[in-house]
Write a protein that holds these residues in place. Structure first.
Motif, mmCIF file in Angstrom:
data_model
loop_
_atom_site.group_PDB
_atom_site.id
_atom_site.type_symbol
_atom_site.label_atom_id
_atom_site.label_comp_id
_atom_site.label_asym_id
_atom_site.label_seq_id
_atom_site.Cartn_x
_atom_site.Cartn_y
_atom_site.Cartn_z
ATOM 1 N N ASN A 13 17.103 -4.189 31.991
ATOM 2 C CA ASN A 13 18.261 -3.583 31.321
ATOM 3 C C ASN A 13 19.444 -3.468 32.268
ATOM 4 O O ASN A 13 19.286 -3.238 33.459
ATOM 5 C CB ASN A 13 17.914 -2.194 30.794
ATOM 6 N N SER A 14 20.626 -3.613 31.726
ATOM 7 C CA SER A 14 21.847 -3.495 32.510
ATOM 8 C C SER A 14 22.107 -2.036 32.867
ATOM 9 O O SER A 14 21.753 -1.131 32.123
ATOM 10 C CB SER A 14 23.025 -4.038 31.732
ATOM 11 N N ALA A 20 26.328 -5.352 31.128
ATOM 12 C CA ALA A 20 25.688 -5.995 29.983
ATOM 13 C C ALA A 20 26.627 -7.019 29.358
ATOM 14 O O ALA A 20 26.210 -8.125 29.003
ATOM 15 C CB ALA A 20 25.279 -4.945 28.962
ATOM 16 N N ARG A 21 27.887 -6.653 29.233
ATOM 17 C CA ARG A 21 28.888 -7.556 28.669
ATOM 18 C C ARG A 21 29.018 -8.817 29.524
ATOM 19 O O ARG A 21 29.063 -9.934 29.002
ATOM 20 C CB ARG A 21 30.217 -6.821 28.569
ATOM 21 N N ARG A 23 26.742 -10.085 31.490
ATOM 22 C CA ARG A 23 25.516 -10.865 31.341
ATOM 23 C C ARG A 23 25.524 -11.667 30.050
ATOM 24 O O ARG A 23 25.036 -12.798 30.004
ATOM 25 C CB ARG A 23 24.303 -9.946 31.367
ATOM 26 N N THR A 70 22.859 0.184 26.298
ATOM 27 C CA THR A 70 22.183 -1.025 26.756
ATOM 28 C C THR A 70 20.678 -0.851 26.839
ATOM 29 O O THR A 70 19.948 -1.815 26.792
ATOM 30 C CB THR A 70 22.716 -1.456 28.130
#
Length: 97
Positions: A13-14, A20-21, A23, A70
């Motif tokens: 998980n980010s 996250a964006r 990735r 996330t």
């Protein structure tokens, strides 16, 4: 040809929404760069255009655009899908009785 494909592993998980964006953008770039190789391996040139595959990948990514947590996003979506499936099975089984 298969050796030129990059293996994409699923990261943990980010730590933040920004990570996250980033990735997601990296995954999209990698997936789009792999489309020509995938089309050649599976001889998809007669079946689908590369632009259609890119569009499909983008639409699948957009399905999760609303996720802000996330750590919870994927689990929540899986639970939502499971609940929809259960409701549809109950609906269908009501006609079988």
């Amino acid at each position: 040809m298969a050796s030129s494909l990059k293996y994409v592993r699923v990261p943990p998980n980010s730590a933040s929404l920004a990570e996250a964006r980033q990735r997601v953008f990296e995954f999209f770039k990698t997936a789009c760069r792999s489309i020509p190789s995938i089309m050649e391996i599976y001889t998809l040139h007669d079946v689908v255009a590369a632009s259609q595959l890119r569009s499909t990948i983008a639409s699948e990514i957009r399905k999760n655009a609303h996720i802000t947590n996330t750590k919870r996003g994927l689990v929540q979506r899986c639970n939502d899908d499971r609940q929809k499936l259960e409701r549809s099975l109950i609906f269908v089984s009501s006609f079988a009785e």
